[in-house]
Design a protein around this motif. Structure first.
Motif, short mmCIF file in Angstrom:
data_model
loop_
_atom_site.label_atom_id
_atom_site.label_comp_id
_atom_site.label_asym_id
_atom_site.label_seq_id
_atom_site.Cartn_x
_atom_site.Cartn_y
_atom_site.Cartn_z
N CYS A 106 78.94 52.24 34.46
CA CYS A 106 79.52 51.19 35.31
C CYS A 106 80.73 50.54 34.62
O CYS A 106 80.81 50.49 33.39
CB CYS A 106 78.49 50.11 35.62
N SER A 107 81.63 50.03 35.44
CA SER A 107 82.83 49.34 34.93
C SER A 107 83.08 48.07 35.73
O SER A 107 82.69 47.97 36.90
CB SER A 107 84.06 50.24 35.04
N TYR A 108 83.75 47.12 35.08
CA TYR A 108 84.15 45.88 35.75
C TYR A 108 85.32 46.17 36.69
O TYR A 108 86.19 46.99 36.39
CB TYR A 108 84.55 44.81 34.75
N LEU A 109 85.33 45.50 37.82
CA LEU A 109 86.42 45.64 38.78
C LEU A 109 87.45 44.54 38.55
O LEU A 109 87.10 43.42 38.17
CB LEU A 109 85.88 45.55 40.21
N GLU A 110 88.71 44.86 38.79
CA GLU A 110 89.78 43.88 38.64
C GLU A 110 89.96 43.10 39.93
O GLU A 110 89.60 43.56 41.01
CB GLU A 110 91.09 44.59 38.29
N GLY A 111 90.54 41.92 39.80
CA GLY A 111 90.84 41.11 40.98
C GLY A 111 89.69 40.21 41.37
O GLY A 111 88.56 40.34 40.88
N ILE A 152 80.00 51.56 40.21
CA ILE A 152 79.37 52.73 39.60
C ILE A 152 80.45 53.79 39.41
O ILE A 152 81.04 54.27 40.38
CB ILE A 152 78.23 53.28 40.49
N ASP A 153 80.71 54.15 38.17
CA ASP A 153 81.70 55.20 37.88
C ASP A 153 81.07 56.59 37.98
O ASP A 153 81.73 57.55 38.39
CB ASP A 153 82.27 55.02 36.47
N GLU A 154 79.80 56.66 37.55
CA GLU A 154 79.15 57.98 37.46
C GLU A 154 77.64 57.79 37.50
O GLU A 154 77.11 56.75 37.06
CB GLU A 154 79.57 58.66 36.16
N MET A 155 76.95 58.81 38.02
CA MET A 155 75.49 58.75 38.08
C MET A 155 74.92 60.13 37.78
O MET A 155 75.48 61.14 38.22
CB MET A 155 75.03 58.27 39.45
N CYS A 156 73.83 60.17 37.03
CA CYS A 156 73.14 61.43 36.77
C CYS A 156 71.65 61.15 36.55
O CYS A 156 71.25 60.00 36.35
CB CYS A 156 73.73 62.17 35.57
N ILE A 157 70.85 62.21 36.59
CA ILE A 157 69.42 62.09 36.31
C ILE A 157 69.02 63.32 35.50
O ILE A 157 69.47 64.44 35.77
CB ILE A 157 68.60 61.97 37.62
N TYR A 158 68.20 63.10 34.47
CA TYR A 158 67.86 64.21 33.58
C TYR A 158 66.49 64.00 32.95
O TYR A 158 65.94 62.90 32.96
CB TYR A 158 68.92 64.37 32.50
N GLU A 159 65.98 65.08 32.39
CA GLU A 159 64.71 65.07 31.67
C GLU A 159 64.97 65.12 30.17
O GLU A 159 65.87 65.84 29.72
CB GLU A 159 63.84 66.27 32.08
N TYR A 219 74.50 67.75 34.95
CA TYR A 219 75.41 67.46 36.06
C TYR A 219 75.46 65.95 36.32
O TYR A 219 74.44 65.27 36.33
CB TYR A 219 74.96 68.17 37.34
N ALA A 220 76.67 65.44 36.55
CA ALA A 220 76.87 64.04 36.90
C ALA A 220 77.86 63.97 38.06
O ALA A 220 78.78 64.79 38.16
CB ALA A 220 77.41 63.26 35.70
N VAL A 221 77.68 62.99 38.93
CA VAL A 221 78.56 62.81 40.08
C VAL A 221 79.33 61.51 39.95
O VAL A 221 78.77 60.49 39.51
CB VAL A 221 77.75 62.85 41.40
N ALA A 222 80.60 61.56 40.29
CA ALA A 222 81.44 60.36 40.23
C ALA A 222 81.09 59.41 41.36
O ALA A 222 80.81 59.85 42.49
CB ALA A 222 82.92 60.74 40.30
N GLY A 223 81.13 58.12 41.08
CA GLY A 223 80.77 57.14 42.09
C GLY A 223 81.68 57.13 43.30
O GLY A 223 81.24 56.87 44.42
N ASP A 224 82.96 57.45 43.10
CA ASP A 224 83.90 57.37 44.21
C ASP A 224 83.82 58.54 45.18
O ASP A 224 84.52 58.56 46.19
CB ASP A 224 85.34 57.20 43.70
N VAL A 225 82.97 59.55 44.88
CA VAL A 225 82.79 60.66 45.82
C VAL A 225 81.41 60.62 46.47
O VAL A 225 81.08 61.49 47.28
CB VAL A 225 83.02 62.03 45.14
N LEU A 226 80.61 59.63 46.11
CA LEU A 226 79.30 59.48 46.73
C LEU A 226 79.45 59.03 48.18
O LEU A 226 80.42 58.34 48.54
CB LEU A 226 78.47 58.44 45.97
N TYR A 277 75.97 55.06 48.06
CA TYR A 277 76.52 54.20 47.01
C TYR A 277 75.95 52.78 47.13
O TYR A 277 75.54 52.17 46.14
CB TYR A 277 78.04 54.17 47.10
N ASP A 278 75.93 52.25 48.36
CA ASP A 278 75.40 50.90 48.58
C ASP A 278 73.92 50.82 48.22
O ASP A 278 73.46 49.81 47.64
CB ASP A 278 75.60 50.48 50.04
N LEU A 279 73.18 51.87 48.54
CA LEU A 279 71.76 51.89 48.20
C LEU A 279 71.55 51.89 46.68
O LEU A 279 70.63 51.23 46.17
CB LEU A 279 71.07 53.11 48.83
#
Length: 261
Positions: A169-174, A187-194, A202-209, A214-216
């Motif tokens: 996660c990152s802080y937003l400007e403004g 959320i910049d990126e999300m992944c799940i692993y064992e 594999y990780a997915v970028a937040g802006d393509v979710l 994303y809201d959930l």
């Protein structure tokens, strides 16, 4: 403020210490960069006093170089100024149910329950920025400076048994406009692993979710305690730790220069 301006805020005074423009109210100020060595007043020239460090070594030895003596004298004033700005601010040992652990520039917050463990980690290096640009007025005694804030990228790991759901996660400007609601972070990126994480996961970028997904996920983070209010407090914690670390660095630099043999 971009990274170049941030670097200017922090190092401007150290670069000019030998020539005399060297006392910051909050040691990362642009004020002294606006001063001129002389000002014209009618037909007369008013020369501004310039601080010149003593060339006599205070410890009485003949070992320290001129540069080291000047550096130590400057740091003595600088550390006092930074401690005044700090005003007793300390990093809390707990934050909203999370225990806080400090290891150098690294910060880890942990909250444990019967079902899972939530771990937040970040590093305060290179995270300081000014919230507002300083308004430099050559006719004013001092420019208006924005507060120096640490807003690091941070990791959130929700651990259940051998499985980890991980967010970057990152802080937003403004700032939000009146009547609007904006998140403080994203959320910049999300992944799940064992087991242990590795770079083949594999990780997915937040802006393509998907927007609804994303809201959930943001709602899920809030349920784990990672709300907008909490993240603002996280920045307060990071700012206090970064400032304490900065003062510690100045003290180590002073000791290193003083103990030169």
């Amino acid at each position: 403020m971009n990274s170049l301006k941030t670097a200017t805020l922090r190092f401007a005074n150290l670069a000019t210490a030998a020539t005399g423009a060297c006392k910051r109210d909050f040691a990362r100020s642009l004020w002294h960069m606006t001063k001129k060595p002389a000002e014209l007043t009618g037909d007369h020239v008013t020369v501004l006093n310039v601080h010149k460090p003593s060339l006599n070594c205070t410890c009485g030895c003949n070992v320290h170089t001129k540069g080291e003596r000047e550096l130590v004298e400057f740091l003595a004033e600088e550390i006092i100024a930074e401690r005044k700005v700090q005003k007793g601010k300390t990093v809390p040992t707990t934050l909203e149910g999370f225990s806080v652990q400090l290891t150098g520039a690294e910060v880890e917050l942990v909250k444990q329950s019967d079902k899972e463990k939530v771990v937040i980690t970040f590093n305060v290096n290179h995270t300081v920025d000014s919230e507002d640009e300083p308004e430099i007025n050559p006719n004013a005694d001092k420019p208006e400076m924005g507060e120096m804030r640490s807003k690091p990228q941070f990791e959130v790991d929700v651990i259940r048994g051998n499985s980890t759901l991980s967010f970057t996660c990152s802080y937003l400007e403004g700032e939000a406009q009146e009547g609007e609601y904006n998140d403080v972070f994203s959320i910049d990126e999300m992944c799940i692993y064992e087991g242990e994480w590795h770079d083949k996961i594999y990780a997915v970028a937040g802006d393509v979710l998907d927007g609804y997904l994303y809201d959930l996920l943001m709602n899920l983070l809030e349920e784990k305690g990672i709300s907008n209010v909490f993240v603002e407090k996280l920045s307060d914690l990071a700012t206090a730790h970064e400032h304490t670390s900065y003062i510690g660095l100045l003290e180590k630099l002073s000791k290193f220069s003083t103990n030169a043999k």
